[in-house]
Design a protein around this motif. Structure first.
Motif, PDB file in Angstrom:
ATOM      1  N   CYS A  29       0.832  -1.204   0.000  1.00 57.67           N
ATOM      2  CA  CYS A  29       0.000   0.000   0.000  1.00 57.67           C
ATOM      3  C   CYS A  29       0.864   1.251   0.000  1.00 57.67           C
ATOM      4  O   CYS A  29       1.858   1.343   0.726  1.00 57.67           O
ATOM      5  CB  CYS A  29      -0.924   0.002   1.218  1.00 57.67           C
ATOM      6  SG  CYS A  29      -2.213  -1.253   1.107  1.00 57.67           S
ATOM      7  N   ARG A  74      -1.603   2.263  -4.285  1.00 65.25           N
ATOM      8  CA  ARG A  74      -2.532   1.360  -3.614  1.00 65.25           C
ATOM      9  C   ARG A  74      -3.007   2.026  -2.333  1.00 65.25           C
ATOM     10  O   ARG A  74      -2.202   2.522  -1.540  1.00 65.25           O
ATOM     11  CB  ARG A  74      -1.847   0.042  -3.259  1.00 65.25           C
ATOM     12  CG  ARG A  74      -1.891  -1.029  -4.327  1.00 65.25           C
ATOM     13  CD  ARG A  74      -1.401  -2.358  -3.749  1.00 65.25           C
ATOM     14  NE  ARG A  74      -1.530  -3.433  -4.713  1.00 65.25           N
ATOM     15  CZ  ARG A  74      -1.334  -4.707  -4.414  1.00 65.25           C
ATOM     16  NH1 ARG A  74      -1.017  -5.056  -3.170  1.00 65.25           N
ATOM     17  NH2 ARG A  74      -1.463  -5.641  -5.335  1.00 65.25           N
ATOM     18  N   LEU A  75      -4.316   2.005  -2.140  1.00 69.56           N
ATOM     19  CA  LEU A  75      -4.914   2.604  -0.949  1.00 69.56           C
ATOM     20  C   LEU A  75      -5.421   1.503  -0.026  1.00 69.56           C
ATOM     21  O   LEU A  75      -6.310   0.734  -0.396  1.00 69.56           O
ATOM     22  CB  LEU A  75      -6.067   3.529  -1.348  1.00 69.56           C
ATOM     23  CG  LEU A  75      -6.961   4.049  -0.205  1.00 69.56           C
ATOM     24  CD1 LEU A  75      -6.151   4.870   0.786  1.00 69.56           C
ATOM     25  CD2 LEU A  75      -8.128   4.860  -0.773  1.00 69.56           C
ATOM     26  N   CYS A  76      -4.832   1.409   1.161  1.00 67.44           N
ATOM     27  CA  CYS A  76      -5.341   0.496   2.183  1.00 67.44           C
ATOM     28  C   CYS A  76      -6.463   1.194   2.952  1.00 67.44           C
ATOM     29  O   CYS A  76      -6.347   2.389   3.296  1.00 67.44           O
ATOM     30  CB  CYS A  76      -4.228   0.092   3.144  1.00 67.44           C
ATOM     31  SG  CYS A  76      -3.388  -1.438   2.676  1.00 67.44           S
ATOM     32  N   LEU A  77      -7.528   0.450   3.235  1.00 65.03           N
ATOM     33  CA  LEU A  77      -8.709   1.027   3.881  1.00 65.03           C
ATOM     34  C   LEU A  77      -8.952   0.355   5.219  1.00 65.03           C
ATOM     35  O   LEU A  77      -8.919  -0.883   5.326  1.00 65.03           O
ATOM     36  CB  LEU A  77      -9.939   0.868   2.990  1.00 65.03           C
ATOM     37  CG  LEU A  77      -9.907   1.646   1.673  1.00 65.03           C
ATOM     38  CD1 LEU A  77     -10.972   1.131   0.716  1.00 65.03           C
ATOM     39  CD2 LEU A  77     -10.094   3.131   1.927  1.00 65.03           C
ATOM     40  N   THR A 114      -7.496  -0.549  -4.486  1.00 67.57           N
ATOM     41  CA  THR A 114      -7.922  -0.509  -3.096  1.00 67.57           C
ATOM     42  C   THR A 114      -7.635  -1.857  -2.430  1.00 67.57           C
ATOM     43  O   THR A 114      -7.708  -2.904  -3.074  1.00 67.57           O
ATOM     44  CB  THR A 114      -9.411  -0.172  -2.970  1.00 67.57           C
ATOM     45  OG1 THR A 114     -10.172  -1.024  -3.847  1.00 67.57           O
ATOM     46  CG2 THR A 114      -9.670   1.280  -3.328  1.00 67.57           C
ATOM     47  N   CYS A 122     -13.099  -3.038   6.792  1.00 67.90           N
ATOM     48  CA  CYS A 122     -13.674  -1.979   5.955  1.00 67.90           C
ATOM     49  C   CYS A 122     -15.159  -2.277   5.826  1.00 67.90           C
ATOM     50  O   CYS A 122     -15.546  -3.258   5.180  1.00 67.90           O
ATOM     51  CB  CYS A 122     -12.979  -1.955   4.595  1.00 67.90           C
ATOM     52  SG  CYS A 122     -13.640  -0.747   3.419  1.00 67.90           S
ATOM     53  N   CYS A 126     -17.189   2.586   3.848  1.00 65.69           N
ATOM     54  CA  CYS A 126     -15.833   2.205   3.437  1.00 65.69           C
ATOM     55  C   CYS A 126     -15.881   1.139   2.353  1.00 65.69           C
ATOM     56  O   CYS A 126     -15.084   1.155   1.411  1.00 65.69           O
ATOM     57  CB  CYS A 126     -15.051   1.717   4.646  1.00 65.69           C
ATOM     58  SG  CYS A 126     -13.378   1.140   4.265  1.00 65.69           S
ATOM     59  N   PHE A 130     -14.174   1.059  -1.270  1.00 67.98           N
ATOM     60  CA  PHE A 130     -13.314  -0.051  -1.688  1.00 67.98           C
ATOM     61  C   PHE A 130     -13.657  -0.507  -3.105  1.00 67.98           C
ATOM     62  O   PHE A 130     -12.769  -0.801  -3.908  1.00 67.98           O
ATOM     63  CB  PHE A 130     -13.487  -1.217  -0.705  1.00 67.98           C
ATOM     64  CG  PHE A 130     -12.840  -2.493  -1.141  1.00 67.98           C
ATOM     65  CD1 PHE A 130     -11.496  -2.737  -0.876  1.00 67.98           C
ATOM     66  CD2 PHE A 130     -13.562  -3.466  -1.824  1.00 67.98           C
ATOM     67  CE1 PHE A 130     -10.897  -3.930  -1.296  1.00 67.98           C
ATOM     68  CE2 PHE A 130     -12.972  -4.657  -2.232  1.00 67.98           C
ATOM     69  CZ  PHE A 130     -11.628  -4.881  -1.980  1.00 67.98           C
ATOM     70  N   GLY A 133     -11.925   0.815  -6.444  1.00 70.54           N
ATOM     71  CA  GLY A 133     -10.555   0.532  -6.861  1.00 70.54           C
ATOM     72  C   GLY A 133     -10.497   0.151  -8.332  1.00 70.54           C
ATOM     73  O   GLY A 133     -11.317  -0.626  -8.824  1.00 70.54           O
ATOM     74  N   ARG A 146      -9.138  -4.422  -6.939  1.00 75.38           N
ATOM     75  CA  ARG A 146      -9.339  -4.354  -5.491  1.00 75.38           C
ATOM     76  C   ARG A 146      -8.929  -5.685  -4.873  1.00 75.38           C
ATOM     77  O   ARG A 146      -9.111  -6.739  -5.471  1.00 75.38           O
ATOM     78  CB  ARG A 146     -10.781  -4.000  -5.164  1.00 75.38           C
ATOM     79  CG  ARG A 146     -11.809  -4.751  -5.979  1.00 75.38           C
ATOM     80  CD  ARG A 146     -12.901  -3.848  -6.533  1.00 75.38           C
ATOM     81  NE  ARG A 146     -13.884  -4.652  -7.276  1.00 75.38           N
ATOM     82  CZ  ARG A 146     -14.918  -4.161  -7.932  1.00 75.38           C
ATOM     83  NH1 ARG A 146     -15.152  -2.867  -7.929  1.00 75.38           N
ATOM     84  NH2 ARG A 146     -15.759  -4.948  -8.565  1.00 75.38           N
TER      85      ARG A 146
END
Length: 444
Positions: A29, A74-77, A114, A122, A126, A130, A133, A146
Motif C-alpha cells: 500500500c 494502492r490505498l489500504c482502507l 484498493t 472496511c 468504506c 473499496f 478501486g 481491489r
C-alpha cells in the motif's frame, strides 16, 4: 431544530478519515485511509494527493509498475463506515472522467487500487469506497482492481439515518430523506461502471442497517471481481480430482453470499462426517473438447427429489477454466458457475469452532445424555480429501471422533454410522456412531 445525517455506519462518528503514507507496507500500500468517512474527506484526499502522493512519482496508467521505476498507487482502507454520500462522492471522483482528475493535477488517482489488509476492517461506506478501486489501461479502458486479504473483513449493509434524540421539523426530515435517496440513486446509477455486481448490491440493501454482512470465500471474490491476498499459490493442485469437482459443484449450488457473523459455521453435526451415500458421479471423463486438449467432463449430484445435478467441463490442468451448470430436482437451486481462476480450488483455512452439545459415550452400559464441550476442526488436502475432527470434553476425560471422506473413527478405532439412535437420543435431533467397543451420540 437539530440536523439529521445520512450514513452507512456501524459505529458512532467521532473523527473524519485520516490519510497517511505507508511506504514500507507489506501489502504494497502506498497510503492508508483510516477512521470514519465524513463530509469533506474528498477535499482532504485531493489535498493529500497534491502535497504527499505527488512526491512519489506514481504511474498514472498501467497494470504493472512502469519501467522507469514509477509505482502504481494502492490505498489500504480501515474504517467502520460513515457518510454514504461522501463515500459515493469520493468513488465518483476516482471513477469519473479522467480529464477531471487531470485538471486537479492528481493524475495517479485514476489508477488507484484498493486494499483491505490483514487485520483491517472496511465496512459500510468504506466498502463502497473499496469497490471504486481500479486500474487504468489507457485507451483500453479501466478495470476493477481491489484486493481483500484472507484475514481482512469487508462488510456491507443498507444505509440508515443517524438520528440523535430531539424534535425535528418536517423540512429537516424531508431534506435528510432526499439526501439518502440521492446517495442510493448515485450508487445504483454507478454500480455497473464501478463493477458492483447486482447480486452484491441486492444483498447489501437487504441487510438491515443494524446488521453487517461480510464477503467470505473465493467464490464470492471471483463473482464480485475482487482479488485475494495471501492465497498460497504453492497449494495450487496439479490436476483436477473428483474432490475438486464436488467442491466446485457446491460453490455453484450455493452461490456467492454475504455472511453475517451470527451465520458463521459453528460445531458441525456428526451427520456431516457420515459417508455421502446419496452423492453420485454418473460420469468423470478426461479428454479433449473444441477449445482444449485436456478437460474433465462430468456429471455429479444427488439425483433424488430435492437434490441437484451438476454438469460441466473444466480444464484438467493448469488454469482450470471452464463452467458448471446446476439443475435442481424439486427443491434446490439452479444456476451456473464460470471457473475463471484456480483460486476457486482453494479456501482460506476455517478456524476451529467451539460449543456445548448433549452427548453420550457408552462402553458396554447405558448412558444418559449430558452436556459436553466440543471443539470442531476441518482440514482439507490438495486433492480436497477432507478431515473432520470433533474433540469432546467430559468430566471423565477427552475423546475424539474423526472422519476422513466419510471413513469414521472413534478414539482411533474404526466406526460406522448408526441410523437408529439409541435410548434418549431417539427423541433428539442427533447422530450416533459405534465402534467395536463403544457407541457415541451427539445432539445437533
Amino acid at each position: 431544530m437539530q440536523a439529521l445525517a445520512v450514513f452507512l455506519l456501524s459505529a458512532p462518528i467521532v473523527w473524519a478519515a485520516e490519510f497517511t503514507l505507508t511506504p514500507n507496507d507489506q501489502q504494497g500500500c502506498t497510503f492508508k485511509m483510516s477512521g470514519m468517512v465524513k463530509t469533506g474527506d474528498l477535499d482532504a484526499l485531493k489535498l493529500f494527493a497534491r502535497t504527499q502522493l505527488s512526491k512519489l512519482k506514481l504511474t498514472p496508467i498501467g497494470l504493472v509498475d512502469s519501467p522507469s521505476g514509477q509505482k502504481r498507487p494502492r490505498l489500504c482502507l480501515s474504517s467502520s463506515g460513515g457518510s454514504l454520500a461522501e463515500a459515493v462522492r469520493i468513488a465518483e471522483f476516482l471513477r469519473g472522467p479522467e480529464d477531471v482528475i487531470e485538471r486537479d493535477a492528481i493524475l495517479p488517482l485514476r489508477n488507484l487500487a484498493t486494499v483491505v489488509a490483514a487485520g483491517d476492517t472496511c465496512e459500510s461506506a468504506c466498502a463502497i469506497l473499496f469497490m471504486a478501486g481500479q486500474v487504468s489501461e489507457g485507451q483500453h479502458g479501466r478495470f476493477p482492481d481491489r484486493y481483500l486479504h484472507k484475514d481482512g473483513r469487508l462488510g456491507f449493509h443498507a444505509p440508515s439515518l443517524s438520528v440523535a434524540d430531539g424534535v425535528y421539523d418536517k423540512g429537516t426530515v424531508d431534506k435528510a430523506f432526499k439526501i439518502a435517496v440521492a446517495a442510493i440513486g448515485l450508487l445504483m446509477r454507478n454500480a455497473s461502471d464501478w463493477g458492483i455486481h447486482p447480486t452484491l448490491l441486492t444483498q447489501m440493501l437487504l441487510t438491515e442497517p443494524e446488521d453487517m454482512a461480510y464477503l467470505q470465500g473465493t467464490a464470492a471474490l471471483q463473482e464480485y471481481n475482487i482479488k485475494p491476498l495471501n492465497i498460497d499459490s504453492a497449494r495450487m493442485p496439479t490436476t483436477l480430482t473428483r474432490g475438486h469437482v464436488r467442491h466446485l459443484c457446491y460453490l455453484a449450488l450455493n452461490g456467492a453470499q454475504l455472511v453475517r457473523d451470527d451465520q458463521s459455521p459453528g460445531v458441525a453435526s456428526l451427520w456431516e462426517g457420515f459417508p455421502k451415500y446419496d452423492e453420485t458421479f454418473r460420469s468423470f471423463k478426461r479428454g479433449p473438447n473444441e477449445f482444449d486438449d485436456d478437460v474433465i467432463k462430468f456429471e455429479f449430484g444427488v439425483f433424488d427429489e430435492g437434490g441437484f445435478g451438476c454438469t460441466g467441463e473444466v480444464s484438467a490442468e493448469s488454469e482450470f477454466w471452464g463452467s458448471l451448470q446446476i439443475a435442481s430436482y424439486g427443491a434446490g437451486s439452479s444456476g451456473e458457475l464460470v471457473v475463471k481462476h484456480w483460486m476457486l480450488l482453494l479456501e482460506a483455512p476455517k478456524p476451529d469452532a467451539f460449543g456445548e452439545r448433549l452427548c453420550a459415550l457408552t462402553e458396554g452400559q447405558h448412558s444418559t445424555p449430558r452436556t459436553c464441550q466440543v471443539t470442531f476442526s476441518r482440514t482439507r488436502k490438495l486433492d480436497f480429501s477432507e478431515r473432520l475432527q470433533w474433540i469432546i470434553d467430559v468430566p471423565e476425560g477427552q475423546f475424539e471422533v474423526a472422519s476422513i471422506d466419510g471413513n469414521l473413527t472413534l478414539n482411533g478405532r474404526p466406526a460406522e454410522p448408526m441410523f437408529d439412535s439409541p435410548g434418549a437420543f431417539a427423541v433428539l435431533s442427533s447422530a450416533c456412531i459405534k465402534s467395536d467397543i463403544a457407541t457415541f451420540c451427539m445432539a445437533d
